[in-house]
Enzyme design. Structure first.
Site, PDB file in Angstrom:
ATOM      1  CB  CYS A   1      -0.914   0.014   1.225  1.00 49.46           C
ATOM      2  SG  CYS A   1      -2.248   1.207   1.074  1.00 49.46           S
TER       3      CYS A   1
ATOM      4  CG  ASP B   1      -4.239  -0.804  10.062  1.00 53.09           C
ATOM      5  OD1 ASP B   1      -4.266  -0.020   9.109  1.00 53.09           O
ATOM      6  OD2 ASP B   1      -3.187  -1.058  10.706  1.00 53.09           O
TER       7      ASP B   1
HETATM    8  O1  LIG Z   1      -0.685   4.469   4.400  1.00 50.24           O
HETATM    9  C1  LIG Z   1      -1.163   5.555   4.784  1.00 50.24           C
HETATM   10  O2  LIG Z   1      -0.504   6.625   4.830  1.00 50.24           O
HETATM   11  C2  LIG Z   1      -2.602   5.628   5.201  1.00 50.24           C
HETATM   12  C3  LIG Z   1      -3.127   6.849   5.619  1.00 50.24           C
HETATM   13  C4  LIG Z   1      -4.469   6.915   6.006  1.00 50.24           C
HETATM   14  C5  LIG Z   1      -5.286   5.784   5.948  1.00 50.24           C
HETATM   15  C6  LIG Z   1      -4.770   4.556   5.525  1.00 50.24           C
HETATM   16  C7  LIG Z   1      -3.422   4.479   5.145  1.00 50.24           C
HETATM   17  N1  LIG Z   1      -2.870   3.272   4.747  1.00 50.24           N
HETATM   18  C8  LIG Z   1      -3.729   2.154   4.571  1.00 50.24           C
HETATM   19  C9  LIG Z   1      -3.119   0.819   4.558  1.00 50.24           C
HETATM   20  O3  LIG Z   1      -3.749  -0.120   4.069  1.00 50.24           O
HETATM   21  C10 LIG Z   1      -1.805   0.558   5.241  1.00 50.24           C
HETATM   22  O4  LIG Z   1      -1.087  -0.374   4.470  1.00 50.24           O
HETATM   23  C11 LIG Z   1      -2.092  -0.034   6.619  1.00 50.24           C
HETATM   24  O5  LIG Z   1      -2.723   0.944   7.401  1.00 50.24           O
HETATM   25  C12 LIG Z   1      -0.811  -0.529   7.279  1.00 50.24           C
HETATM   26  O6  LIG Z   1       0.129   0.505   7.344  1.00 50.24           O
HETATM   27  P1  LIG Z   1       1.606   0.176   7.993  1.00 50.24           P
HETATM   28  O7  LIG Z   1       1.376  -0.030   9.472  1.00 50.24           O
HETATM   29  O8  LIG Z   1       2.433   1.386   7.665  1.00 50.24           O
HETATM   30  O9  LIG Z   1       2.113  -1.074   7.312  1.00 50.24           O
END
Ligand SMILES: O=C(O)c1ccccc1NCC(=O)[C@H](O)[C@H](O)COP(=O)(O)O
Length: 204
Positions: free
Chosen positions: A6, A125
Site C-alpha cells: 500500500c 489494522d
Molecule cells: O498508508 C497511509 O498513509 C494511510 C493513511 C491513512 C489511511 C490509511 C493508510 N494506509 C492504509 C493501509 O492499508 C496501510 O497499508 C495499513 O494501514 C498498514 O500501514 P503500515 O502499518 O504502515 O504497514
C-alpha cells in the site's frame, strides 16, 4: 498468501512491488497522508503495470464526489475505506470494497465485523488515536478468533515487516496481508530489498 503493498506513489516502486510478487497495490487518495497520490499520477502508474495486479483505491471518510472523480480517472478494481463509513455508504460505488477496522479490543472487533456483511474483505489494522492508518503499529494478532475467519475474509495489516510477517501469518492465517511502512526507506518511498524479503517471507 495474498500480499497487498500500500501507499505506492511512483512507477518505479509499483513495478518493484509487482516484480517482487505483490498481488495488489494500494493508492492512497487521502490528502493528509504523506503517501497521497494525485489521481492523474495514479492513472499513469496503473497504465504501465503488468496484467493480473489488483489496483486498490484507499479513502478515509470521503465525499462521494471525490470517490467518483477518482474512479472516473483511475482504473481501480477495488475500494478500501479506512474511516467511519457504513456498509451502505461503501456499497454505493458499485465496486468490491474492503473495510478497514482498527482493532481496539476483541469485543469491539466482533461488533464491528458484523456491521459489514457486503465487504469483500475486512482489513484489520492497529488502533492509534487520531491516525486512520499507515501507523506502523501492530495490533494483538491473538485477538483474531478462528471462528471469525469462517465468516469473513480477513486481511491483516499494521506494523508488518519482513522480520515479523512470518509470525503474523502463522498466528492469524489470514486471507491476505497488507503493508506500507514496513517496506519503505521513507514515507512514500519503497525499498526493493524490504519488498522482496517481505513478499518472500509472506508467501514462504
Ligand atoms: O498508508 C497511509 O498513509 C494511510 C493513511 C491513512 C489511511 C490509511 C493508510 N494506509 C492504509 C493501509 O492499508 C496501510 O497499508 C495499513 O494501514 C498498514 O500501514 P503500515 O502499518 O504502515 O504497514
Amino acid at each position: 498468501m495474498k500480499v497487498k503493498i500500500c501507499g505506492l506513489t511512483n512507477l518505479e516502486d509499483a513495478l518493484l512491488a509487482c516484480n517482487a510478487g505483490a498481488d495488489a497495490l494500494g493508492f492512497v487518495f487521502y490528502p493528509p497522508s504523506a503517501r497521497y497520490v494525485e489521481p492523474a499520477q495514479a492513472a499513469e502508474i496503473i497504465k504501465r503495470l503488468p496484467p493480473f495486479i489488483t489496483k486498490v483505491a484507499l479513502f478515509v471518510d470521503p465525499e462521494p464526489e471525490w470517490v467518483n472523480l477518482v474512479l472516473s480517472q483511475v482504473a481501480i478494481d477495488c475500494i478500501q475505506f479506512h474511516g467511519n463509513e457504513s456498509d451502505e455508504f461503501c456499497q454505493q460505488f458499485c465496486k468490491p470494497f474492503i473495510k478497514a477496522l482498527r482493532v481496539e479490543s476483541k469485543e469491539f472487533l466482533d461488533h464491528q465485523m458484523a456491521c459489514f456483511p457486503n465487504a469483500s474483505a475486512l482489513l484489520l489494522d492497529a488502533f492509534v488515536e487520531g491516525i486512520p492508518g499507515g501507523t506502523g503499529q501492530c495490533f494483538d494478532w491473538q485477538l483474531i478468533d478462528p471462528e471469525l475467519k469462517k465468516r469473513h475474509r480477513l486481511i491483516v495489516a499494521g506494523g508488518l515487516t519482513p522480520d515479523n510477517i512470518r509470525q503474523a501469518v502463522d498466528i492469524t492465517s489470514p486471507y491476505a496481508v497488507d503493508v506500507s511502512g514496513g517496506v519503505e526507506q521513507s514515507k512514500g518511498k519503497k525499498d526493493q530489498q524490504l519488498l522482496e524479503r517481505f513478499i518472500a517471507q509472506a508467501k514462504a
